[in-house]
Design an enzyme around this catalytic site. Sequence first.
Site, mmCIF file in Angstrom:
data_model
loop_
_atom_site.group_PDB
_atom_site.id
_atom_site.type_symbol
_atom_site.label_atom_id
_atom_site.label_comp_id
_atom_site.label_asym_id
_atom_site.label_seq_id
_atom_site.Cartn_x
_atom_site.Cartn_y
_atom_site.Cartn_z
ATOM 1 N N HIS A 171 0.771 -1.194 -0.133
ATOM 2 C CA HIS A 171 -0.060 0.012 0.019
ATOM 3 C C HIS A 171 0.871 1.248 0.238
ATOM 4 O O HIS A 171 2.094 1.057 -0.034
ATOM 5 C CB HIS A 171 -1.021 0.183 1.051
ATOM 6 C CG HIS A 171 -0.500 -0.219 2.659
ATOM 7 N ND1 HIS A 171 0.497 0.834 3.010
ATOM 8 C CD2 HIS A 171 -0.333 -1.332 3.371
ATOM 9 C CE1 HIS A 171 1.156 0.483 4.256
ATOM 10 N NE2 HIS A 171 0.674 -0.993 4.656
ATOM 11 N N HIS A 213 4.095 1.676 2.064
ATOM 12 C CA HIS A 213 5.183 0.924 1.797
ATOM 13 C C HIS A 213 5.813 1.520 0.637
ATOM 14 O O HIS A 213 7.147 2.066 0.350
ATOM 15 C CB HIS A 213 4.954 -0.520 1.081
ATOM 16 C CG HIS A 213 4.110 -1.437 1.957
ATOM 17 N ND1 HIS A 213 2.889 -1.924 1.721
ATOM 18 C CD2 HIS A 213 4.602 -2.001 3.268
ATOM 19 C CE1 HIS A 213 2.537 -2.746 2.807
ATOM 20 N NE2 HIS A 213 3.766 -2.754 3.473
ATOM 21 N N CYS A 226 2.723 -9.646 21.245
ATOM 22 C CA CYS A 226 1.795 -9.105 20.194
ATOM 23 C C CYS A 226 2.378 -9.861 19.045
ATOM 24 O O CYS A 226 3.253 -9.679 18.335
ATOM 25 C CB CYS A 226 1.930 -7.628 19.942
ATOM 26 S SG CYS A 226 0.886 -7.260 18.526
ATOM 27 N N CYS A 237 2.836 -7.650 15.932
ATOM 28 C CA CYS A 237 4.185 -6.978 15.851
ATOM 29 C C CYS A 237 5.433 -8.001 15.953
ATOM 30 O O CYS A 237 6.533 -7.519 15.605
ATOM 31 C CB CYS A 237 4.364 -6.131 17.133
ATOM 32 S SG CYS A 237 3.317 -4.707 17.360
ATOM 33 N N CYS A 284 -2.134 -4.144 22.733
ATOM 34 C CA CYS A 284 -0.800 -3.543 21.683
ATOM 35 C C CYS A 284 -1.175 -1.984 21.274
ATOM 36 O O CYS A 284 -2.127 -1.837 20.629
ATOM 37 C CB CYS A 284 -0.833 -4.560 20.392
ATOM 38 S SG CYS A 284 0.564 -3.507 19.281
ATOM 39 N N HIS A 312 -1.502 -2.244 17.449
ATOM 40 C CA HIS A 312 -2.405 -2.925 16.770
ATOM 41 C C HIS A 312 -3.884 -2.908 17.447
ATOM 42 O O HIS A 312 -4.809 -3.436 17.043
ATOM 43 C CB HIS A 312 -1.943 -4.345 16.561
ATOM 44 C CG HIS A 312 -0.884 -4.483 15.522
ATOM 45 N ND1 HIS A 312 0.289 -4.763 15.912
ATOM 46 C CD2 HIS A 312 -0.995 -4.456 14.222
ATOM 47 C CE1 HIS A 312 1.245 -4.782 14.811
ATOM 48 N NE2 HIS A 312 0.280 -4.414 13.661
ATOM 49 N N LYS A 351 -11.962 15.789 1.860
ATOM 50 C CA LYS A 351 -12.999 16.079 0.702
ATOM 51 C C LYS A 351 -13.014 15.014 -0.172
ATOM 52 O O LYS A 351 -11.792 14.508 -0.697
ATOM 53 C CB LYS A 351 -12.919 17.576 0.553
ATOM 54 C CG LYS A 351 -13.025 18.538 1.646
ATOM 55 C CD LYS A 351 -13.141 19.914 0.911
ATOM 56 C CE LYS A 351 -12.148 20.270 0.173
ATOM 57 N NZ LYS A 351 -11.085 21.428 0.527
ATOM 58 N N LYS A 391 -12.684 15.462 -7.536
ATOM 59 C CA LYS A 391 -13.473 15.093 -8.779
ATOM 60 C C LYS A 391 -12.929 13.747 -9.737
ATOM 61 O O LYS A 391 -13.895 13.330 -10.132
ATOM 62 C CB LYS A 391 -13.641 16.406 -9.688
ATOM 63 C CG LYS A 391 -12.267 17.115 -10.085
ATOM 64 C CD LYS A 391 -12.438 18.301 -11.095
ATOM 65 C CE LYS A 391 -11.092 18.857 -11.291
ATOM 66 N NZ LYS A 391 -11.324 20.227 -11.695
HETATM 67 ZN ZN LIG Z 1 1.201 -5.054 17.901
#
Ligand SMILES: [Zn+2]
Length: 502
Positions: free
Chosen positions: A17, A20, A125, A128, A143, A146, A294, A297
């Site tokens: 995403h 990254h 966790c 993690c 965590c 998370h 917002k 267009k």
């Molecule tokens: Zn975590």
Amino acid sequence: MSFYVTTPIYYVNGEPHLGHAYSTIAADILARHMRQRGEDVFFLTGTDEHGEPVAQEAEREGVTPRELGDRYAPRFKEMAAKIEASNDFFIRTTDQGHMDRVQEIVQRVHDNGHVYEGVYEGWYCPRCADFKTESELGPGNTCPIHQIPLTRETETNWFFRLSSFQEDLERLYAKRPDFVQPDFRRNEALAFIRQGLQDVSLSRPRLKWGVPVPWDTDQVIYVWFDALLNYVTALAYAREGEDLTGRFWPAFHILGKDILKFHAVYWPAFLIAAGIEVPKGMFIHGYLLMEGHKMSKSLGNVLDPDEVIAKFGADALRYYCFREVSFGQDGQISPAGFEARYETELANEFGNLANRALAMTERYRDGQAPEAELDPAIAADFEGAPDRVRELLDEARLTQALEEIWKLVRRLNQYVEETRPWDLAKEDGEADSLDQVLYTLAEGLRVTTLLLHPYMPETTGRLLDALGEPSRELAELGSQEGGRRIERIPPLFPKLEAEPAA
Ligand SMILES: [Zn+2]
């Protein structure tokens, strides 16, 4: 001089995403800039394929961890290509070359006396892949990253004697005040060190997915050490038959704030324990946030990198991420913000400047940059600009460097308005003045475009070709004489199409 820059390696437990892409683009800008300066550059990115986060996701999806890695690693490779990352190697921690060297180095740390067997109890966790200290826990033993409830876990495993490196780390931070940048992140890391370091697990007993501990193959090496070591191991096998370690190590790391502790505390301590030189430094960036924005267009209400790249090109995305949010800080991004900067800065300011310079040279001088002297006013305003950008990028201050470059773009636009070449062209006896303006403009645009090249490699490459500049090295104003051929090209950043009437 050599320059070795790395991104974090990315977990293969989901799709790539914008977060990254952000780290990777930052490292790419530095790599490209250093290449322009003639440095010997190595740029590394890749995927982290071991450990609990990957094993858990694989289980959820009913595949083996290896299959999950084979599915997602190519997606991260594609992302790198799509955002124009110029990485020299793509490491996967499942590479045999990596795994062999992880074992070697961990064995060395063990043989140097920094590893012992012990019992650990703490809040763990799994996402993690990390135990949390009491001071790190969120409310209700959760965590803080998370927001999931953590379980108390007890296990017998191998420990790395982190506590014995407290003084080494304090000395390192004192001796090298720029080891961790920006300063507020350095202070955060130093505060963590000063509160007293506890030994950390070096292995996981119950997990099968990882690099086996060489002297106790029932356990795997804790994924964080396996992952961090990628920065060192890659150099040894990235080029067949050649070990690049001596040529490039130590590295400069780019990473996000969520993994500060591992890089700024565990990592240098582990390297010292292994007898390996610590990194040259690291820059910790913040998050790009998308909240309460917002609609725009053309992009709806989510800034989806794939969509932005498809509609506007990767260069516009690269530019926006480092222009909108000061690199190092958290900041808001939005589709509307993207469109505003695309139109006002890329299309109107830079694109239009390029278009005017090329078009006027074609119209008034038959597509040939005139032979003339530089306008002293512009020469003065450009004085030292490439050096300022170099200094800022030496500290990975990507946004401030871009701001310096953008001042030049605006100065050149102002110059066109002040000198009004279209009026000079109409007047008898102004041919020399027009030559000077067009030459100064072509030179200013060339120097500015070279500085922008690491940020927007594709569009600036096209413009430099049109300006008759075959090199991509940084240049001073006036270093290129007139007389070269200048070509008109289609707009670099086409204006958005108006929405069709309903
Ligand atoms: Zn975590």
